[in-house]
Each structure stands twice: as structure tokens, then as C-alpha cells.
Write a protein that holds these residues in place. Structure first.
Motif, PDB file in Angstrom:
ATOM      1  N   ALA A 433       0.951  -1.442  -0.021  1.00  0.00           N
ATOM      2  CA  ALA A 433       0.116  -0.203  -0.047  1.00  0.00           C
ATOM      3  C   ALA A 433       0.828   1.155  -0.155  1.00  0.00           C
ATOM      4  O   ALA A 433       2.001   1.298   0.530  1.00  0.00           O
ATOM      5  CB  ALA A 433      -0.900  -0.115   1.210  1.00  0.00           C
ATOM      6  N   THR A 434       0.230   2.159  -0.648  1.00  0.00           N
ATOM      7  CA  THR A 434       1.074   3.441  -0.852  1.00  0.00           C
ATOM      8  C   THR A 434       1.315   4.075   0.538  1.00  0.00           C
ATOM      9  O   THR A 434       2.402   4.798   0.787  1.00  0.00           O
ATOM     10  CB  THR A 434       0.439   4.546  -1.543  1.00  0.00           C
ATOM     11  OG1 THR A 434       0.001   3.957  -2.597  1.00  0.00           O
ATOM     12  CG2 THR A 434       1.195   5.957  -1.660  1.00  0.00           C
ATOM     13  N   ALA A 435       0.222   3.983   1.687  1.00  0.00           N
ATOM     14  CA  ALA A 435       0.568   4.658   2.975  1.00  0.00           C
ATOM     15  C   ALA A 435       1.653   3.968   3.569  1.00  0.00           C
ATOM     16  O   ALA A 435       2.455   4.603   4.106  1.00  0.00           O
ATOM     17  CB  ALA A 435      -0.646   4.494   3.555  1.00  0.00           C
ATOM     18  N   LEU A 437       4.290   2.527   2.227  1.00  0.00           N
ATOM     19  CA  LEU A 437       5.399   2.772   1.573  1.00  0.00           C
ATOM     20  C   LEU A 437       5.904   4.233   2.105  1.00  0.00           C
ATOM     21  O   LEU A 437       7.096   4.248   2.357  1.00  0.00           O
ATOM     22  CB  LEU A 437       5.419   2.638   0.046  1.00  0.00           C
ATOM     23  CG  LEU A 437       5.366   1.247  -0.642  1.00  0.00           C
ATOM     24  CD1 LEU A 437       5.073   1.543  -2.169  1.00  0.00           C
ATOM     25  CD2 LEU A 437       6.581   0.609  -0.328  1.00  0.00           C
ATOM     26  N   VAL A 438       5.098   5.061   2.136  1.00  0.00           N
ATOM     27  CA  VAL A 438       5.569   6.432   2.704  1.00  0.00           C
ATOM     28  C   VAL A 438       5.992   6.431   4.183  1.00  0.00           C
ATOM     29  O   VAL A 438       7.028   6.758   4.560  1.00  0.00           O
ATOM     30  CB  VAL A 438       4.266   7.556   2.650  1.00  0.00           C
ATOM     31  CG1 VAL A 438       4.466   8.628   3.201  1.00  0.00           C
ATOM     32  CG2 VAL A 438       3.894   7.478   1.234  1.00  0.00           C
ATOM     33  N   CYS A 491      11.887   2.056  -0.672  1.00  0.00           N
ATOM     34  CA  CYS A 491      10.678   2.469  -0.639  1.00  0.00           C
ATOM     35  C   CYS A 491      10.363   3.556  -1.486  1.00  0.00           C
ATOM     36  O   CYS A 491       9.088   3.694  -2.225  1.00  0.00           O
ATOM     37  CB  CYS A 491      10.232   3.003   0.857  1.00  0.00           C
ATOM     38  SG  CYS A 491      10.183   1.822   2.211  1.00  0.00           S
ATOM     39  N   LEU A 495       7.505   3.490  -4.692  1.00  0.00           N
ATOM     40  CA  LEU A 495       6.532   4.442  -4.928  1.00  0.00           C
ATOM     41  C   LEU A 495       6.361   4.688  -6.276  1.00  0.00           C
ATOM     42  O   LEU A 495       5.485   5.022  -6.873  1.00  0.00           O
ATOM     43  CB  LEU A 495       6.692   5.532  -3.877  1.00  0.00           C
ATOM     44  CG  LEU A 495       6.223   5.491  -2.277  1.00  0.00           C
ATOM     45  CD1 LEU A 495       6.711   6.857  -1.708  1.00  0.00           C
ATOM     46  CD2 LEU A 495       4.744   5.637  -2.355  1.00  0.00           C
ATOM     47  N   PRO A 498       5.756   0.556  -8.245  1.00  0.00           N
ATOM     48  CA  PRO A 498       5.368  -0.578  -7.359  1.00  0.00           C
ATOM     49  C   PRO A 498       5.364  -1.939  -7.926  1.00  0.00           C
ATOM     50  O   PRO A 498       4.220  -2.686  -7.880  1.00  0.00           O
ATOM     51  CB  PRO A 498       4.043  -0.169  -6.912  1.00  0.00           C
ATOM     52  CG  PRO A 498       3.418   0.583  -7.924  1.00  0.00           C
ATOM     53  CD  PRO A 498       4.408   1.339  -8.758  1.00  0.00           C
TER      54      PRO A 498
END
Length: 592
Positions: A433-435, A437-438, A491, A495, A498
Motif C-alpha cells: 500500500a502507498t501509505a 511505503l510512505v 521505498c 512508490l 510498485p
């Protein structure tokens, strides 16, 4: 000894003898009776005069007020104390008092179970019986030979009267809660005032300990009312604790509320009395920490406040399990702020401040864990570790550096467990999930910063030395720094893409970035040994990564890019570094 030295010694002896003879000739002698003095021939003198005799020096007496230090008397064993005259009477008196108090408690409980009399007669009978014991003790105290029995009787009477008040409030409900607490404060305060007047720590400790030990029986277990009555005992003993150094009284008054509050929290989870129990826990912490501060201000060398300032905060921290998440995190944060503020006060004794700071760190971690979850929690814990490292350098406190290391170790474990797991670096993680990875990118960046700040702070505080003398801490920090940097790059690459392409591209960037960082360290460290060593170690790490990981895990253009990029950077680094070294040698030798 040479002949010249022997001759010099003989001349010195002759000189001292002549001085002594001259002094004798100056002393006036009494006039003798007139008589013809016979002519005497001078006595033959020896070739070498005898050596002068040492003149005895008067003994220097010690000043009258001085006395040689006496060794401390040996401590008496328990058997020696029991073998003293009168020890048996003291033991009998206090054992009898303890048994009497237990008898009063059992009588009050039995009266409720069997329905003996009504609430008012029970309370009055207990009060009259306790009053009689106190009166007899006051009368016996007038005679010095009977004071042991007087102490035991008075302690029994006061404890019985206090327990009678607890029974009237909790068991019989004859008194409302606030009235029972006020009456109990008056009874305990009067008994402790009498103990201070008689200068008897045994009496004071006996009263408080007996009340605290028997109170749970009359409150039907660990309840908020029990904690309140134990806090009343602590409040009554505080004025004496501040005036007299009686450690036994401080322990008897400070420890029972802590134990009772923790036990009450464990028995009231999810009950209607949860909020009342949490309130008593907060009050226990406030009173305990406040009394500890007042005590250590008066007696900086006292050990009991050091223990109580740490123990008093635990009921409030444990009581967070009774509250909802926002309130619980706020409570832990307030406790952390208060104790950390004490830790930063410069004029408090170091053991006291360190004890408060240790529990404050625990409260800070608890507040973070309650308030946050997931990877954001890990990033905040690592950020707190970085902040503690700067605080350690600013305040010059190694305890803060230790806390920073502990927070950082916990953050590292949390990073490996969830935020940036090793499988992300060793194999393509698939969909993430993007969250996540951030959050992973932020966590990895903070981890890298922590790995660089901790050895710097340890060097500032003289905990570790340069890498050549203490290589292990620097090597460990370097490994963590590389892991954090690699996690950040991967990471970020995931982003952007992916999938496996982003994973391969990220590893190529990691390898090239390591070689670039090695070049920078070598150039900057041409005159600085730690930087130069770090650069060479990083070169070795980059080469190992190329041969052990990139060659097997990467394929296609990613493998080519990693090898070409790293090779070109290393060639440039070697050429540039060789030129700098050569110019440095020329400048050092003064060549033109």
C-alpha cells in the motif's frame, strides 16, 4: 663513603660540639666557697671528638578537642538483640498488640456476618475498646519502666480506632465516605502526633503498618475506598516524615497505597468503578511524587524518596488500561512530562533525578504506543531516540544517552518487524500500500539519522572513542545506517514503480549511492581518520553487495547499471583520491 665525605662529617661534629660548649659557658654558675683551687692538668682530648648526642624533642600533644577516630561498633545480630535484658518484654508487648488488632478486625467482620447488635453499637463498642487501650497506654507512659508496654497499647488502640472508622464507612455504611476519611485523618494524625511527641518511630510505624495491613479485610478487597483510606495514612504521616528521618515510617506510609492502587486496577477493569479507581491511581501518583520531592529537598541523601518517586508513578501508568485510548495516552503523556521535567531540574540530587527520568522515559514510550499504531509509531519512537541523543549532549547526561540507545533499539526492532522488513530489501515485496511505503520511507530515514546521531552523541560525552580504538559501536551504527538508507531508497523506488522494476531499480540506486557516499567520505576524510576509515569500509560494503547480492538477484539492465555505475564511481574515486593524496604529500614535503 669517600675520605672527603668522612672528613666533612667530622668537621660538622666538631662544630656542633663547640656550639654546645659555648652555650654551657654562658650559663652563670653560683659562687663557690673560697678555697684554694688545685692546679689541674688538662685532660687529654681524643683525636676525634665523640659525635653529638641527639637532643630529645618534646612530645607534641594532640589538642584537647581531638580524639582518634573510633571504629564503628559491630552490628548486633538478631540473636544478640533477643538476648538483651528486656527484649522478651518488648517482643511480648508488640506481638500481643498485633494479635489484639487482628482480634478487633475479626470481631468486626464476625459482627456483620452474625448480625451482632446494630451498626451504631458496633462502632461505639470498637471506639470504646480502642479508647480504653489508649488511656491505659497514656497512663503507663508516665513510668519509664512501663513505656514499652505503653507504646504497644497506644499503637493497638489507635490502629483499632482507625479500623473502626473504616468499618463504619465501608462495612456498615454508617458514615458517608467524605466524613469517614476526615475522621480517619484526625485519628491517624493524633496517633502520629503522639508518636512524634514521644520521639518513637516504632510507635509511628506500628500504627501506620497495622492500619494498612488490616484495612483490605474491612473494605472487602482492593477498592477505591481502600486506596483513599491508605492515602489518608500517607497524608497524616507526611508532616512527620518531613521533620524526622524515619525511613520505616516513609515506607509504611508510601508503599501500601501504591500496591493497593495497582491491585485495584487489576480487579476493576470494565466495571462501573473503573473511573473512580483510575482517579485514585492518579491521586496516588500526585501525592507520592509530591511528598518525594519535599522529602528530598530536606534530606538530599535520603534513599526512600528515590524509590518512592519511581514507584508512585506506576499506579497511574497501569490505570491507563481502565481508560479509553485518547484519555489513556493523555494521562501517560502528562506523567511523562512531569517526571521528565523533574529529570531536567539541575539542583535535584542525581539519583533522584535519574529515577524520575527513567520512569518518565517509560511513560513517554507508553504514551507513544497508546496514541499511535502501525509504522507511524515506529517513526515516532525513533524520532524520540534522536531527540534524547541531542538532549544528552545539551544537558551532558549519560542517562539520556542510555535512554536514546534503548529507544533506538526498540525502534530498530519495530522497523525490522513491520515498518521496513528485511524481505523488502532481499526480494520484491509485491504489492504494498502507498501509505505503508510512505511510512516505511520516513521510518527508514529517521533510522538512518539515529544511526548517525547516536555515535556522535556518545563521542561528545566521552562514552566511545574514535573508530580506531572502539570499532564495534561504529561498525554497528554503520550497518544500521546502511540499512536505513537502503530502505529509504527502495521505498522511494517502489512508490515510483510498485512492481519488480521499481525493486530492481532501487537496488541499483542503492549500490551506486553507497559508492558515491564512500567517495565523499574519502575526500572529506583525507585528514580525518574516522571519515577515511568509514569511506573505505563503505567501499568494501558496496563491492560485497555487488558480488553477493546484485550479481544473483538483479538481471538485465538493472545488473548492468549497478555494475557500471559502481565501477565508474570507484574508478573516479580511486583517481581523485590518489591525486589528493599525492598533492597532500607534495605540500607536506614543501615541493613546488
Amino acid at each position: 663513603m669517600t675520605g672527603q665525605d668522612r672528613f666533612a662529617d667530622e668537621l660538622a661534629a666538631i662544630g656542633q660540639r663547640l656550639v654546645a660548649i659555648s652555650a654551657e659557658l654562658r650559663v652563670p654558675l653560683p659562687a663557690p666557697a673560697p678555697m684554694p683551687a688545685p692546679v689541674q692538668m688538662p685532660a687529654p682530648q681524643p683525636a676525634f671528638p665523640p659525635p653529638p648526642q641527639p637532643v630529645p624533642q618534646p612530645q607534641q600533644a594532640f589538642p584537647p578537642q581531638w580524639a582518634p577516630p573510633q571504629p564503628p561498633p559491630p552490628r548486633e545480630s538478631v540473636l544478640e538483640k533477643l538476648g538483651k535484658d528486656g527484649a522478651g518484654s518488648k517482643l511480648l508487648a508488640w506481638v500481643g498488640g498485633a494479635i489484639t488488632v487482628l482480634g478487633v478486625v475479626m470481631l468486626l467482620v464476625l459482627a456483620v456476618q452474625r448480625g451482632y447488635l446494630g451498626p451504631l453499637p458496633r462502632v461505639l463498642a470498637g471506639a470504646v475498646f480502642s479508647g480504653v487501650l489508649i488511656g491505659i497506654g497514656l497512663r503507663l507512659h508516665r513510668t519509664p519502666a512501663s513505656r514499652t508496654g505503653a507504646f504497644a497499647l497506644v499503637a493497638t488502640g489507635i490502629a483499632g480506632m482507625y479500623l473502626d472508622v473504616i468499618a463504619a464507612t465501608s462495612l456498615y455504611e454508617y458514615l458517608p465516605g467524605w466524613a469517614g476519611l476526615l475522621v480517619g485523618l484526625a485519628v491517624a494524625g493524633g496517633g502520629l502526633w503522639l508518636a512524634m511527641r514521644w520521639d518513637s518511630p516504632v510507635l509511628a510505624t506500628g500504627v501506620v503498618a497495622a492500619c494498612a495491613f488490616c484495612a483490605p479485610v474491612l473494605t472487602d478487597g482492593f477498592t477505591p475506598m481502600l486506596v483513599a483510606f491508605l492515602l489518608v495514612l500517607k497524608m497524616a504521616s507526611t508532616p512527620i516524615q518531613l521533620q524526622r528521618s524515619w525511613p520505616s515510617l516513609a515506607v509504611a506510609g508510601g508503599v501500601p497505597p501504591i500496591i493497593a492502587s495497582i491491585a485495584a486496577t487489576g480487579t476493576h477493569v470494565g466495571t462501573p468503578e473503573a473511573w473512580a479507581t483510575a482517579g485514585m491511581a492518579v491521586l496516588t501518583a500526585v501525592l507520592g511524587v509530591g511528598v518525594a520531592i519535599l522529602t528530598v529537598r530536606r534530606r538530599p541523601d535520603d534513599v526512600v524518596p528515590v524509590l518512592l518517586v519511581a514507584g508512585s508513578a506506576f499506579p497511574a501508568l497501569i490505570a491507563t488500561s481502565l481508560l479509553e485510548k485518547p484519555v489513556a495516552s493523555a494521562l501517560a503523556g502528562v506523567v511523562a512530562a512531569a517526571l521528565l521535567a523533574l529529570w531536567m531540574v539541575p539542583d535535584l540530587p542525581r539519583p533522584f533525578a535519574t529515577s524520575a527520568g527513567a520512569v518518565g522515559m517509560l511513560a513517554l514510550f507508553q504514551a507513544t504506543v497508546i496514541a499511535l499504531d502501525g509504522t507511524s509509531r515506529t517513526a515516532v519512537v525513533l524520532a524520540e531516540a534522536v531527540l534524547l541523543a541531542f538532549v544528552a549532549v545539551k544537558l551532558e547526561r549519560r542517562s539520556a544517552l542510555l535512554a536514546s540507545a534503548v529507544f533506538g533499539a526498540i525502534g530498530l526492532l519495530m522497523t525490522l518487524a513491520g515498518a521496513v522488513p528485511p524481505r523488502w530489501l532481499l526480494d520484491s515485496p509485491g504489492f504494498v500500500a502507498t501509505a505503508d511505503l510512505v511510512a516505511g520511507m520516513v521510518t527508514a530515514l529517521v533510522l538512518a539519522v539515529f544511526a548517525g546521531v547516536l555515535p556522535w552523541a556518545a563521542t561528545k560525552l566521552s562514552v566511545v572513542r574514535e573508530p580506531g580504538k572502539h570499532p564495534v559501536p561504529w561498525f554497528a551504527s554503520g550497518v544500521v545506517l546502511l540499512y536505513g538508507a537502503a530502505g529509504f531508497v527502495l521505498c522511494a523506488a517502489l512508490l515510483l514503480s510498485p512492481d519488480e522494476t521499481g525493486f530492481l531499480f532501487g537496488h541499483s540506486v542503492v549500490t551506486v549511492s553507497w559508492t558515491i557516499a564512500a567517495l565523499v567520505l574519502l575526500v572529506r576524510g583525507i585528514d580525518v581518520l574516522p571519515l577515511r576509515v568509514a569511506g573505505l569500509v563503505l567501499v568494501g560494503a558496496a563491492v560485497l553487495k555487488l558480488l553477493l547480492f546484485d550479481l544473483a538477484a538483479l538481471d538485465g539492465i538493472a545488473r548492468v547499471a549497478a555494475f557500471l555505475g559502481a565501477g565508474l564511481v570507484l574508478l573516479t574515486a580511486g583517481t581523485r583520491y590518489a591525486k589528493l593524496v599525492a598533492n597532500r604529500k607534495i605540500s607536506a614535503n614543501g615541493w613546488s
